[in-house]
Scaffold this motif. Structure first.
Motif, short mmCIF file in Angstrom:
data_model
loop_
_atom_site.label_atom_id
_atom_site.label_comp_id
_atom_site.label_asym_id
_atom_site.label_seq_id
_atom_site.Cartn_x
_atom_site.Cartn_y
_atom_site.Cartn_z
N ASP A 339 0.85 -1.20 0.00
CA ASP A 339 0.00 0.00 0.00
C ASP A 339 0.88 1.24 0.00
O ASP A 339 2.11 1.16 -0.16
CB ASP A 339 -0.98 -0.02 1.18
CG ASP A 339 -0.34 0.19 2.54
OD1 ASP A 339 0.92 0.32 2.61
OD2 ASP A 339 -1.07 0.22 3.54
N GLN A 359 -1.85 -0.89 -10.38
CA GLN A 359 -2.12 0.09 -9.33
C GLN A 359 -3.59 0.45 -9.33
O GLN A 359 -4.23 0.55 -10.39
CB GLN A 359 -1.27 1.33 -9.55
CG GLN A 359 -1.49 2.44 -8.54
CD GLN A 359 -0.59 3.65 -8.79
OE1 GLN A 359 0.44 3.55 -9.47
NE2 GLN A 359 -0.97 4.79 -8.25
N ALA A 360 -4.13 0.67 -8.13
CA ALA A 360 -5.52 1.11 -8.01
C ALA A 360 -5.68 1.86 -6.70
O ALA A 360 -4.93 1.66 -5.75
CB ALA A 360 -6.48 -0.07 -8.07
N ASP A 361 -6.73 2.71 -6.65
CA ASP A 361 -6.96 3.51 -5.46
C ASP A 361 -7.64 2.72 -4.34
O ASP A 361 -7.53 3.08 -3.17
CB ASP A 361 -7.80 4.74 -5.80
CG ASP A 361 -7.02 5.75 -6.63
OD1 ASP A 361 -5.78 5.80 -6.49
OD2 ASP A 361 -7.65 6.48 -7.42
N THR A 362 -8.36 1.66 -4.71
CA THR A 362 -9.02 0.83 -3.71
C THR A 362 -8.65 -0.63 -3.94
O THR A 362 -8.28 -1.03 -5.05
CB THR A 362 -10.55 0.97 -3.77
OG1 THR A 362 -11.03 0.37 -4.98
CG2 THR A 362 -10.98 2.44 -3.72
N GLY A 420 -4.55 3.54 0.47
CA GLY A 420 -4.36 3.63 -0.98
C GLY A 420 -3.46 4.78 -1.37
O GLY A 420 -3.20 5.70 -0.57
N PRO A 421 -2.90 4.72 -2.59
CA PRO A 421 -3.15 3.68 -3.58
C PRO A 421 -2.46 2.37 -3.23
O PRO A 421 -1.54 2.33 -2.42
CB PRO A 421 -2.58 4.29 -4.86
CG PRO A 421 -1.54 5.25 -4.41
CD PRO A 421 -2.03 5.80 -3.11
N TYR A 423 -0.72 -1.38 -4.68
CA TYR A 423 0.15 -1.83 -5.77
C TYR A 423 0.29 -3.35 -5.73
O TYR A 423 0.58 -3.92 -4.68
CB TYR A 423 1.53 -1.21 -5.65
CG TYR A 423 1.54 0.30 -5.54
CD1 TYR A 423 1.73 1.11 -6.65
CD2 TYR A 423 1.33 0.92 -4.30
CE1 TYR A 423 1.72 2.50 -6.54
CE2 TYR A 423 1.32 2.30 -4.18
CZ TYR A 423 1.52 3.08 -5.30
OH TYR A 423 1.51 4.46 -5.20
#
Length: 505
Positions: A339, A359-362, A420-421, A423
């Protein structure tokens, strides 16, 4: 075809052109004998597996001042801000026995450990340059650079630099190297090696010599041998290094009566980038595809489950066996998850353009972008986060910050994955070298099935069996190659000189 080889007569022929082979060639030449190096690869692909390493090399340095002898240009003001725990022979030997579960041959392990510092200083005399392994083996803590894991030393310019330095020394000593030349058979009269048969193209040449040092690696690049000795699933493993380590030296030695030794069903393997080349890429060397910050992660498979204790120990002592665990997972893939809190702590290879990352925010969005069982993936992370215990997180020591109440614990560096984000780094299994080899004595003499030396036959590097079982301490492979390379070359040269005196030649 190299016409110079027709009718050629050498004292010592070294098979291979990696770290162990070149240390052997240099050591033999320093005894005053005529040396030839035979390399199967073309010149542009020389260097064996050593070319692809990151140069980290394990040594029993006792205390920081020994390291400063190896790297004399460390300024005093820099040295004052370095914390480097002592790492003596007992520590190195204990690590060897701990990670191999006591199976390492004590005579060989003690030779490796006991000769390590002297060999490093000898390498320095031969022109090899070293530097602190700061980026991968230290953290800044209260303004001090604190090293950990007993691996503070590496060669300058990684494996590329190591091989450059050694090849330059060969040139300085006038040691001839022939490329595109495959050794295929040892010539033996009675119990004595008297020559070597090599192939160049479709032609064979028999070389006359008094001794041969086999240092041509193990069989990790031979798909059929991997399947036969290690297991069917190993057909799918990526080969991290040279494509030319296909077991030629082992085949020749065994045909000449050498004793098979060590863990033929075991190997060094790691978690490496899922999109790594199928063999070592000479255009992108330096071990840039490895992914060794997993102790700070949780690692999940496609079924959304964890499968190892990521924090069982420093990565130096687990990475060589965790590749095997990744290979066991469905489709031979796993995801290292970090994270926003842990992402800045990752090793340099995670920041390279070659690194594959999602990669994402949630966490929900991240799961949607991965080929995983989403529900199980999210449930595993939630269960893990709830199991994380309070404590001080410190990546420079085994901090004991752990989980409780889950079937598969994380023993150290257990921090929640919640900011977040997020990984995910997909990894697969890359094989480095196989652990099985031939039996040698501590000086590098190859032994037969009665534990007697085969006169004139020596081995070094990956070909020496009995040192590593199941796992190994990081950096000890390069050190083993150098130690037993120097020993085998010295013994080969001494054997030649003694044999010459005896025969009056």
């Amino acid at each position: 075809m190299e016409n110079s080889l027709i009718g050629a007569n050498y004292d010592t022929v070294v098979v291979g052109a990696g770290n162990a082979a070149l240390c052997s060639a240099i050591a033999a030449r320093l005894q005053g004998v005529r040396v030839l190096v035979v390399e199967r690869a073309p010149k542009e692909k020389r260097g064996g597996n050593s070319y692809f390493t990151d140069g980290a090399i394990r040594v029993a340095y006792e205390h920081f001042e020994h390291i400063r002898k190896v790297i004399p240009d460390i300024p005093d003001e820099e040295a004052e801000d370095i914390i480097m725990p002592e790492y003596g022979k007992d520590d190195f030997y204990a690590d060897m026995m701990r990670v191999t579960e006591g199976r390492s041959d004590p005579k060989l392990a003690k030779q490796l450990v006991g000769k390590s510092l002297g060999t490093i200083l000898w390498m320095k005399e031969q022109g090899v340059e070293f530097e602190l392994n700061a980026a991968n083996q230290s953290f800044i803590n209260n303004g001090k650079r604190e090293f950990w894991g007993g691996l503070p030393l590496k060669t300058k310019k990684k494996g590329i630099g190591l091989m450059e330095y050694l090849f330059k020394r060969l040139d300085d000593l006038g040691i001839e190297v022939v490329y595109g030349t495959r050794a295929v058979e040892l010539v033996k009269e009675g119990n004595k090696i008297t020559g070597l048969v090599v192939e160049q193209g479709k032609e064979q040449v028999q070389l006359s010599c008094s001794s041969v040092v086999l240092a041509s690696g193990s069989f990790e690049a031979n798909k059929e041998m991997r399947k036969k000795y290690i297991g069917d699933e190993w057909e799918a493993a990526i080969v991290r290094g040279t494509e030319y380590n296909t077991g030629d030296g082992l085949d020749m030695a065994l045909s000449a009566g050498a004793q098979k030794y060590g863990e033929w069903s075991g190997c060094h393997s790691i978690g490496t980038d899922y999109n790594v080349p199928k063999f070592g890429d000479f255009n992108k060397p330096g071990d840039i595809f490895k992914k060794h910050s997993y102790p700070l992660s949780i690692m999940l498979n496609k079924d959304g489950k964890r499968f190892v204790d990521e924090g069982a120990d420093f990565r130096n002592y687990t990475y060589a066996k965790y590749g095997k665990e990744i290979l066991k997972q469905r489709d031979h893939v796993a995801y290292q998850l970090f994270d926003a809190e842990t992402r800045p702590l990752l090793r340099e290879e995670y920041n390279l353009e070659e690194a594959t990352v999602v990669q994402a925010d949630t966490l929900a969005d991240l799961a949607d972008r991965l080929d995983v069982n989403k529900d199980a993936f999210l449930a595993t992370i939630e269960e893990y986060n709830e199991a994380v215990q309070d404590g001080e997180f410190n990546p420079s020591i085994k901090d004991g910050k752990h989980t409780e109440g889950i079937d598969l614990p994380k023993t150290n560096w257990a921090v929640k994955v919640e900011k977040g984000p997020f990984y995910a780094f997909p990894v697969t299994c890359g094989i480095t070298f196989s652990f099985g080899g031939v039996h040698t004595d501590p000086e590098g003499r190859v032994l037969d099935d009665k534990d007697k030396p085969i006169d004139g036959l020596f081995a070094a590097g990956e070909m020496v069996g009995g040192i590593f079982y199941g796992n190994y301490p990081g950096g000890s492979g390069l050190m083993s190659g150098a130690v037993f390379g120097k020993l085998a070359g010295t013994a080969a040269g001494t054997y030649v000189l003694k044999n010459t005196e005896t025969t009056g030649a």
